[in-house]
Enzyme design. Sequence first.
Site, PDB file in Angstrom:
ATOM      1  N   SER A   1      56.033  23.659  33.223  1.00 41.54           N
ATOM      2  CA  SER A   1      55.944  23.496  31.771  1.00 41.54           C
ATOM      3  C   SER A   1      56.960  22.450  31.336  1.00 41.54           C
ATOM      4  O   SER A   1      58.144  22.548  31.681  1.00 41.54           O
ATOM      5  CB  SER A   1      56.232  24.824  31.061  1.00 41.54           C
ATOM      6  OG  SER A   1      55.275  25.799  31.436  1.00 41.54           O
ATOM      7  N   PHE A   2      56.513  21.456  30.594  1.00 40.73           N
ATOM      8  CA  PHE A   2      57.388  20.386  30.120  1.00 40.73           C
ATOM      9  C   PHE A   2      57.649  20.550  28.628  1.00 40.73           C
ATOM     10  O   PHE A   2      56.809  21.037  27.874  1.00 40.73           O
ATOM     11  CB  PHE A   2      56.747  19.009  30.376  1.00 40.73           C
ATOM     12  CG  PHE A   2      56.684  18.642  31.823  1.00 40.73           C
ATOM     13  CD1 PHE A   2      57.788  18.089  32.453  1.00 40.73           C
ATOM     14  CD2 PHE A   2      55.535  18.850  32.558  1.00 40.73           C
ATOM     15  CE1 PHE A   2      57.739  17.755  33.799  1.00 40.73           C
ATOM     16  CE2 PHE A   2      55.466  18.509  33.891  1.00 40.73           C
ATOM     17  CZ  PHE A   2      56.573  17.962  34.517  1.00 40.73           C
ATOM     18  N   ASP A   3      58.814  20.113  28.207  1.00 37.82           N
ATOM     19  CA  ASP A   3      59.173  20.125  26.796  1.00 37.82           C
ATOM     20  C   ASP A   3      59.931  18.853  26.482  1.00 37.82           C
ATOM     21  O   ASP A   3      60.434  18.178  27.371  1.00 37.82           O
ATOM     22  CB  ASP A   3      60.031  21.359  26.478  1.00 37.82           C
ATOM     23  CG  ASP A   3      60.261  21.530  24.981  1.00 37.82           C
ATOM     24  OD1 ASP A   3      59.507  20.927  24.220  1.00 37.82           O
ATOM     25  OD2 ASP A   3      61.192  22.251  24.607  1.00 37.82           O
ATOM     26  N   LYS A   4      60.024  18.532  25.218  1.00 37.02           N
ATOM     27  CA  LYS A   4      60.801  17.421  24.685  1.00 37.02           C
ATOM     28  C   LYS A   4      60.083  16.092  24.757  1.00 37.02           C
ATOM     29  O   LYS A   4      59.602  15.687  25.802  1.00 37.02           O
ATOM     30  CB  LYS A   4      62.178  17.301  25.344  1.00 37.02           C
ATOM     31  CG  LYS A   4      63.272  17.772  24.409  1.00 37.02           C
ATOM     32  CD  LYS A   4      64.610  17.380  24.922  1.00 37.02           C
ATOM     33  CE  LYS A   4      65.675  18.117  24.166  1.00 37.02           C
ATOM     34  NZ  LYS A   4      65.517  17.939  22.715  1.00 37.02           N
TER      35      LYS A   4
ATOM     36  N   THR B   1      60.113  13.132  27.718  1.00 38.61           N
ATOM     37  CA  THR B   1      59.884  13.593  29.088  1.00 38.61           C
ATOM     38  C   THR B   1      58.516  13.140  29.586  1.00 38.61           C
ATOM     39  O   THR B   1      58.379  12.560  30.654  1.00 38.61           O
ATOM     40  CB  THR B   1      59.990  15.127  29.158  1.00 38.61           C
ATOM     41  OG1 THR B   1      61.263  15.527  28.643  1.00 38.61           O
ATOM     42  CG2 THR B   1      59.864  15.610  30.588  1.00 38.61           C
TER      43      THR B   1
END
Length: 516
Positions: free
Chosen positions: A486-489, A492
């Site tokens: 899971s990626f955030d920001k 990124t």
Amino acid sequence: PAINAIVEPMDGVVDVMVNATTKTVYVRHDIDVVSAGDIANAMNDQSFGAHVKKDAALELAQKAGIPTDCFVESSFRAMSDETLLSEDDATAIKDCLFREIPESHLQNTNIDGKKKRLVLEHNPYYLTACGIADILQRHGHPVELLSDGAADGMWALSHMNNEDADEVIDHQKSTVRWPVILSGVFWIISMFSFIGGNWSYLKYVALLSVAFGLPAIAQKAYRTLRQCRFDANAMMLFAALGAVALQEYTEAAAVTFLFAISESLETRATARARNALAAIVCLRPERANVINPITKEIVVLPSNAVAVGTLVSVSTGDKIPCDGVVVEGKSTVDESSLTGESRPVHKGIGSNVAGGTLNSGATRIIVKTTSTSSNSAIARLIRLVEEAQANRSETEKLVDTFAKIYTPIVLLTAVCMCTIPWAFGPETGRFWTHNGLVAIVIACPCALIISTPVTYVAGLAAAAQKGVIVKGGAHLEVMAGVRKISFDKTGTLSEGIFQLLHFNVVGTTRSRKEVL
């Protein structure tokens, strides 16, 4: 292992970590029992050429704000009507000074009666030159201030070492050393001796291959044997010397060159990892524009010399040297190097800023530091990468444990093969000695020992070069089992720059132009 064997037994040493990539040894130790210099000297006794890059004892001694124990020299001229200053007047001035000024604020007092000149060493934090003149004036000894040793304000920065050099990780070129190249050339030439006939004399060229390739291996083997340890270098040394003793010169050259070239490949992988870390270190600011607390002038100092509580000026385009709080000015700060957020963040009075971030606004800000450069956010990032490369995974620990048990067994077996069969005759002894030397070469765990840490270092460095920080080989191993991420920001996966890619108008109430 060699460095651990030297440092860990020392009194006061708690923990030791070795980062082969940066050639750095991290030691947790009691500074009251053993100093950083003592540890470096112990390593130098074994020819490691160590020097202290960071001494915790010196950092603890670093003072915050304006120092209170500095002394400066100021001079005065007595304003008496007489041509000379009598001894009675000189004594009266000294008595006045010692009576009115605490002893800890005044060090030396020199009075020249002929020139009517007073030279005093005083602590400017508690006692200024003008204050001394006022004291003497009030007690009937008028003086004229000739020079004020505290006027330039440099005493207020004396706790900052202007000669401190920033830690730099040099960019390394991974080239094969010329002795290894020559060793390989002579080994290849010696291989033609297998043709036979007049070519058989080329086997002696293999001795040149051994002569060029073996010294570096012998030096490392000597260091480990001095510590009563036995590693791959020692095994290769014995195998090469044994092959020479048996007049198997080509085999000796093969062992020497192949092991030397394997170490060159290891050095190449390490150099690539080190260069990747060097790119991260470049994020750290090199210089700081320190505001002199006395004269308010700007003094350029190395960022690692800035103490806590110092005021620094950060102009447009400059990096903030240390973590701190904005005390004057408003601007925007680019924190993408730390957070990945590409949008600049507004900062005003009272806002916290991180060292290594960039003032991207149009105005200057003044920051009061709350930590030293070595404890800033960017420094912690760099330290995280270095410690990650030094942290050993379970596989690495297992390989080392296996090698410690396996290597002596191989050595003992080979020694038995090279000695006992001689009791049954020269031919038998020669045959089994050859087999013993072959066993040393074949059974040597050097491939396993070398490949494991190099694999992790290369993986960590490759990830760091792409902006991904992995906390050591153990965590890199765990990544092999990851199935979902899971990626955030923003920043990124995206660039944080919004663009209109496709536009459709639904209905006929408004035209496409009106909607746009």
